[in-house]
Design an enzyme around this catalytic site. Structure first.
Site, PDB file in Angstrom:
ATOM      1  N   CYS A  93       0.951  -4.222   4.053  1.00  0.00           N
ATOM      2  CA  CYS A  93       0.703  -5.437   4.816  1.00  0.00           C
ATOM      3  C   CYS A  93       1.059  -5.192   6.288  1.00  0.00           C
ATOM      4  CB  CYS A  93       1.473  -6.650   4.353  1.00  0.00           C
ATOM      5  SG  CYS A  93       1.132  -7.133   2.657  1.00  0.00           S
ATOM      6  N   ARG A 101      -2.116  -0.112   6.417  1.00  0.00           N
ATOM      7  CA  ARG A 101      -0.949  -0.597   5.685  1.00  0.00           C
ATOM      8  C   ARG A 101      -1.315  -1.582   4.575  1.00  0.00           C
ATOM      9  NH1 ARG A 101       3.712   0.572   8.821  1.00  0.00           N
ATOM     10  NH2 ARG A 101       4.768  -0.685   7.311  1.00  0.00           N
ATOM     11  N   TRP A 119      -1.895  -6.333   1.472  1.00  0.00           N
ATOM     12  CA  TRP A 119      -1.941  -5.545   0.236  1.00  0.00           C
ATOM     13  C   TRP A 119      -1.299  -6.431  -0.812  1.00  0.00           C
ATOM     14  CZ3 TRP A 119       1.544  -3.554  -3.323  1.00  0.00           C
ATOM     15  CH2 TRP A 119       1.054  -2.539  -4.153  1.00  0.00           C
ATOM     16  N   ASN A 132       5.255 -10.378   5.443  1.00  0.00           N
ATOM     17  CA  ASN A 132       5.328  -9.097   4.712  1.00  0.00           C
ATOM     18  C   ASN A 132       6.598  -9.142   3.874  1.00  0.00           C
ATOM     19  OD1 ASN A 132       3.143  -8.211   6.132  1.00  0.00           O
ATOM     20  ND2 ASN A 132       4.270  -6.713   7.361  1.00  0.00           N
ATOM     21  N   GLY A 133       6.537  -8.591   2.668  1.00  0.00           N
ATOM     22  CA  GLY A 133       7.729  -8.563   1.823  1.00  0.00           C
ATOM     23  C   GLY A 133       7.514  -9.412   0.585  1.00  0.00           C
ATOM     24  N   GLU A 173       2.261  18.322  -5.929  1.00  0.00           N
ATOM     25  CA  GLU A 173       1.706  17.693  -4.734  1.00  0.00           C
ATOM     26  C   GLU A 173       0.177  17.839  -4.717  1.00  0.00           C
ATOM     27  OE1 GLU A 173       2.467  15.658  -2.600  1.00  0.00           O
ATOM     28  OE2 GLU A 173       1.203  15.991  -0.845  1.00  0.00           O
ATOM     29  N   LYS A 199      -2.308  14.666  -4.529  1.00  0.00           N
ATOM     30  CA  LYS A 199      -3.304  14.488  -3.456  1.00  0.00           C
ATOM     31  C   LYS A 199      -4.674  14.234  -4.064  1.00  0.00           C
ATOM     32  CE  LYS A 199      -1.631  13.783  -0.624  1.00  0.00           C
ATOM     33  NZ  LYS A 199      -0.204  13.816  -0.338  1.00  0.00           N
ATOM     34  N   GLU A 209      -4.931  10.754  -5.776  1.00  0.00           N
ATOM     35  CA  GLU A 209      -4.827   9.657  -4.808  1.00  0.00           C
ATOM     36  C   GLU A 209      -6.153   9.353  -4.112  1.00  0.00           C
ATOM     37  OE1 GLU A 209      -1.073   8.840  -1.939  1.00  0.00           O
ATOM     38  OE2 GLU A 209      -1.658  10.911  -2.089  1.00  0.00           O
ATOM     39  N   HIS A 259       3.838  24.926 -24.362  1.00  0.00           N
ATOM     40  CA  HIS A 259       4.654  23.963 -25.115  1.00  0.00           C
ATOM     41  C   HIS A 259       3.919  22.629 -25.297  1.00  0.00           C
ATOM     42  CE1 HIS A 259       8.042  26.683 -25.089  1.00  0.00           C
ATOM     43  NE2 HIS A 259       7.883  26.838 -23.786  1.00  0.00           N
ATOM     44  N   LYS A 317      -0.290   2.437   2.827  1.00  0.00           N
ATOM     45  CA  LYS A 317       0.758   3.262   3.426  1.00  0.00           C
ATOM     46  C   LYS A 317       2.057   2.462   3.398  1.00  0.00           C
ATOM     47  CE  LYS A 317       1.222   7.180   5.824  1.00  0.00           C
ATOM     48  NZ  LYS A 317       0.964   8.451   5.098  1.00  0.00           N
TER      49      LYS A 317
HETATM   50  C1  AGP Z   1       1.612  10.352  -0.328  1.00  0.00           C
HETATM   51  O1  AGP Z   1       0.349  10.902  -0.285  1.00  0.00           O
HETATM   52  C2  AGP Z   1       1.677   9.012  -0.919  1.00  0.00           C
HETATM   53  N1  AGP Z   1       0.838   8.078  -0.272  1.00  0.00           N
HETATM   54  C3  AGP Z   1       3.038   8.482  -1.314  1.00  0.00           C
HETATM   55  O2  AGP Z   1       3.413   9.186  -2.477  1.00  0.00           O
HETATM   56  C4  AGP Z   1       4.187   8.541  -0.291  1.00  0.00           C
HETATM   57  O3  AGP Z   1       4.544   9.871  -0.035  1.00  0.00           O
HETATM   58  C5  AGP Z   1       5.389   7.744  -0.825  1.00  0.00           C
HETATM   59  O4  AGP Z   1       5.020   6.406  -1.018  1.00  0.00           O
HETATM   60  C6  AGP Z   1       6.607   7.834   0.057  1.00  0.00           C
HETATM   61  O5  AGP Z   1       6.369   7.345   1.333  1.00  0.00           O
HETATM   62  P1  AGP Z   1       7.405   7.585   2.496  1.00  0.00           P
HETATM   63  O6  AGP Z   1       7.413   9.060   2.774  1.00  0.00           O
HETATM   64  O7  AGP Z   1       6.879   6.795   3.654  1.00  0.00           O
HETATM   65  O8  AGP Z   1       8.733   7.125   2.020  1.00  0.00           O
END
Ligand code: AGP
Length: 600
Positions: A2, A27, A74, A98-99, A479, A483, A486, A502, A595
């Site tokens: 947001c 955001r 969001w 926001n929140g 990672e 990626k 996501e 396993h 984000k």
């Molecule tokens: C990363 O690609 C993601 N969007 C997500 O996992 C992110 O790294 C996570 O939410 C942590 O965010 P921050 O580094 O701002 O704390």
């Protein structure tokens, strides 16, 4: 998660708010809205489900005002819809929030019992009604009254037609920053919305309110004690908030990595003692020697970067180290040890789970350092010391340059701790040289983009993929899978290569390709055996390493074994980006995500 923007001044607020919303859209992007006080003192509100562009299309030509607030959302409470979009209105009052208001259900019930008709399903709407019902003469006091009834987190901005030249903003757990202009004032949840207009900013603290007029502002606490705030100057470059000709911010940020890594290293390497200097650690050599264990906390990619960090610290400094998701740690009543060094990792410095983990640690007397990108952010301020990444703003939801910069900062920290302990000068010199080589080597990998893009387009046709790696390769595999899922929505599962037989080997078939991280290290032969097991079951294998190991091989230049993982990450970022682009996805705004996760 947001975004809030607000303006008061002589100009038409609408283009300023719309520009701010566009900058904040990363955001949250399921709905957006504006409220402005028109020249005749009337409240004008427009909201639209969808993107900021949908809101722009819904604005009438003569929609203008001198004081106003805007929001990009969001969804947490209530589905994305026109009615659930902010601002929320009650009579003369409009609010963006926001929140999360945790006692919203009780407040909604009380308001309804008093005959108030609630229009939306959101928790935020109660704020508008509580403010409008206050009998206080000043808007600031009405906001204070309302907030005294609320439990939860908020960053809010409020306008009221009875006070047409005033904005009130408040913060508790969700950032609010004021922007100081020439006879005009701005407010936002993120400096991204302000940099075009001013470099002078004031960050509100939790539990603080500000009354903002075109000619200035005054701040106070929730219990009405005046506070004194000095403006600071933001040093960021406005261009950092523009895609600058790149198709997406994610691709731009992948390409920014050589420069970001240079900045992370800038002035921190010491060639005399072959170590690293990290000014903000607040940890003298004697204290550093007393550290018996390191525990790293973060969420998502920040956690995986923390896992890389734990391996670096254990290898170079020989201190037992591990990483854990901050989102789990905070709920499990952790044992906090006095000689453990806790490190919180966060790009945004706002991630709620990480912030609460830090607060829980501090409450129990733990010593916490921050590895954070956003300067002055909540997590950075909450820690006892730390290291900034200096990666520059990261706009794409998928983290790339912050991930690699975090790993570089951990390499510096591991070098620093190692050289205080038993890492030899020769090994220190070797790591310093390796770190210096990284930017050029990353640039070399980026030159393979066309080849990686062709492979990505082919892989994007599969429904699911496996990512594997051993020890140093394991966080890279995690990672890489993160990626890919996501941004491309291709299902991807990461496993330690050693765990394959396993269980997950049962999944291997011609329909399930495996991306294997296979550096030329002491575990190479073990990895080659695992690849043999996959190929024997007709599984397609894509390797990322230092040598061609089959038809689908992506190679990176060789650095030091401890630093190789940083380079092995880069092809996997490009693979995810191009798979998503080939599938036609909105790479910078993946579905369901935003984000900075500032809610639980
Ligand atoms: C990363 O690609 C993601 N969007 C997500 O996992 C992110 O790294 C996570 O939410 C942590 O965010 P921050 O580094 O701002 O704390």
């Amino acid at each position: 998660m947001c975004g809030i923007v607000a303006y008061v001044g002589p100009r038409d607020a609408v283009p300023i708010l719309m520009e701010g919303l566009t900058r904040l859209e990363y955001r949250g992007y399921d709905s957006a809205g504006l409220a402005v006080i028109g020249r005749s003192g009337d409240l004008r509100v427009r909201k639209a489900k969808g993107r900021v562009a949908d809101l722009a299309a819904a604005l009438p030509a003569r929609f203008k005002g001198r004081t106003g607030i805007g929001h990009t959302r969001w969804a947490t409470h209530g589905e994305p819809s026109d009615v659930n979009a902010h601002p929320h209105v009650s009579g003369p009052v409009a609010v963006v929030h926001n929140g999360i208001i945790e006692n919203a259900d009780e407040l909604r019930a009380e308001l309804e019992a008093d005959g108030v008709a609630l229009a939306s399903q959101t928790d935020s709407e109660v704020l508008a009604h509580l403010i409008a019902r206050s009998e206080a003469a000043e808007l600031e006091d009405a906001v204070r009254d309302a907030l005294s009834q609320v439990v939860g987190t908020y960053g809010i901005a409020v306008v009221d037609t009875r006070h047409p030249d005033t904005l009130v903003v408040a913060r508790n757990g969700s950032p609010v920053v004021l922007g100081i202009g020439e006879k005009e004032m701005f407010a936002a949840s993120d400096i991204a919305a302000l940099v075009r207009y001013t470099r002078q900013v004031v960050h509100l603290d939790d539990g603080e309110l500000a009354t903002v007029r075109a000619d200035g502002f005054r701040t106070s606490t929730l219990d009405a004690r005046a506070t004194s705030k000095k403006p600071s100057v933001i040093e960021t470059d406005e261009a950092a908030y523009d895609a600058e000709g790149y198709t997406h911010f994610m691709r731009k940020e992948i390409y920014e990595q050589p420069a970001a890594v240079e900045r992370a290293l800038g002035g921190r390497l010491d060639d005399r003692f072959h170590t690293a200097h990290l000014g903000g650690l607040n940890l003298d050599p004697r204290e550093a020697r007393g550290v018996r264990r390191v525990k790293i906390l973060g969420c998502g990619s920040a956690y995986y970067a923390g896992q890389m960090g734990a391996q670096l610290i254990e290898e170079l400094a020989r201190i037992p180290a591990d990483a854990e998701p901050a989102s789990e740690f905070r709920y499990r009543n952790p044992v906090v040890e006095p000689d453990t060094l806790y490190i919180a990792v966060s790009q945004s410095g706002e991630t709620y789970d990480t912030l609460v983990a830090v607060q829980e640690l501090r409450r129990k007397g733990g010593r916490v350092l921050g590895v954070v990108n956003a300067v002055g952010s909540a997590i950075a301020r909450e820690c006892d010391g730390g290291v900034y990444l200096h990666a520059g703003p990261e706009i794409a939801v998928a983290s790339t340059k912050a991930f690699t910069s975090t790993a570089v900062v951990f390499a510096l920290l591991a070098l620093h701790l190692g050289r205080i302990r038993d890492l030899s000068p020769a090994d220190g010199r070797r790591i310093c040289a390796g770190l210096r080589a990284l930017p050029g080597q990353i640039a070399e990998i980026l030159r393979q983009e066309d080849e990686i893009a062709a492979l990505a387009a082919d892989l994007a046709t599969y429904r699911s993929m496996l990512f594997i790696g051993r020890v140093r390769g394991w966080p890279i595999a995690r990672e890489g899978a993160q990626k890919l899922k996501e941004v491309s929505y291709v299902h991807a599962e990461a496993y330690p290569a050693s765990e394959l037989k396993h269980g997950p080997l049962a999944l291997v078939s011609p329909e399930l390709p495996t991306v294997a991280v296979v550096p030329d290290d002491e575990l190479r032969d073990k990895n080659l055996s695992t690849l043999g097991e996959i190929r024997a079951r007709r599984g397609r294998v894509i390797t990322v390493g230092h040598q061609e190991l089959g038809d689908d091989s992506l190679t990176v230049p060789k650095n030091e074994p401890e630093l190789d993982p940083i380079l092995l990450t880069i092809p996997l970022q490009l693979l995810a980006y191009h798979a998503a682009a080939a599938l036609g996805h909105d790479v910078d705004k993946p579905r369901n995500l935003a984000k900075s996760v500032t809610v639980e």
